[in-house]
Enzyme design. Structure first.
Site: not given
Ligand code: 13P
Length: 254
Positions: A96, A173
């Site tokens: 992450h 992400e």
């Molecule tokens: P948000 O949805 O709060 O932007 O966070 C995304 C995230 O890091 C999920 O792992």
């Protein structure tokens, strides 16, 4: 392709709050469609409570947000895959961006964690993604390649090809879209997910077409269905908007 909706609760919720949210989710997800999974990455202290609330609901799973690549030992503050499984988790997040950028985990550590978790009975949602500076300097593909190559080059023979089906998912992400309210636009998501898919094909061959790639970063009820409609988006990884059960249920319903 399996569809996955994942909640990352990060460092939020007491045990009682987690149990309430998990019970609300379980009540809303009694009739899970075939081929869909929902998972909650809960704080360590709440994994047992969430697992208890999910017990017996097909397609609902709980995971940990981190693990250390050793069976046991003098690693103060860390947790092993076996401990996560003992608490009721079947999944774990690795890589992450908050682990990479706040805790300083490098690609090699993410690779060790991913492989060790898989070898020790956990399924893994491996997160990848570029920073704004990397995207703006045209390094998107190179960054995703470096992050995925580190993991796949560490995979032992027994964890190649078909052995990864149902056990590994990838969460794309973009770091600049996490918790900022800046969702990546459709062009950016399509470009990044196509890159992730072709890199997975390079590293995992034909099996790559059955490894779900999730989008994460400011997913909300009002953008979820548009994101899910994009090519190579097989699920969503949701932070802030997953903390309220009703909001996460709306995202899943989308
Ligand atoms: P948000 O949805 O709060 O932007 O966070 C995304 C995230 O890091 C999920 O792992």
């Amino acid at each position: 392709m399996q569809k996955i909706f994942a909640a990352n609760w990060k460092m939020y919720k007491t045990r009682a709050q987690a149990a309430q949210s998990a019970a609300d989710l379980a009540a809303g997800l009694r009739a899970m469609p075939e081929g869909q999974s929902v998972m909650v990455f809960a704080p360590f202290t709440a994994i047992g409570d969430v697992a208890a609330a999910f017990n017996g609901v097909p397609g609902l799973f709980v995971g940990g947000q981190n693990c250390y690549p050793a069976a046991e030992g003098a690693f103060t503050g860390e947790i092993s895959p076996a401990m996560l499984r003992d608490a009721g988790a079947s999944w774990v997040l690795t890589g992450h961006s908050e682990r990479r950028h706040i805790m300083g985990e490098d690609d090699a550590m993410v690779a060790r964690k991913t492989v060790f978790a898989l070898e020790n009975g956990l399924n893994v949602l491996l997160c990848i993604g570029e920073t704004l500076a990397e995207r703006e300097s045209g390094k998107l593909h190179a960054v995703l390649e470096r992050q995925l190559e580190a993991v796949f080059s560490a995979m032992p023979e027994g964890l190649r090809g078909e052995a990864l089906e149902g056990r590994l998912a990838v969460g794309y992400e973009p770091v600049w879209a996490i918790g900022t309210g800046k969702v990546a636009g459709p062009v950016e998501v399509i470009e990044s997910h196509a890159a992730a898919r072709s890199l997975l094909q390079k590293f995992a061959g034909e099996t790559a077409n059955r490894l779900p790639v999730l989008y994460g970063g400011s997913v909300k009820p009002n953008n979820a269905s548009a994101l899910m409609a994009l090519d190579n988006v097989d699920g969503l990884l949701v932070g802030g908007a997953s903390l309220e059960a009703q909001s996460f249920l709306q995202i899943i319903g989308a």
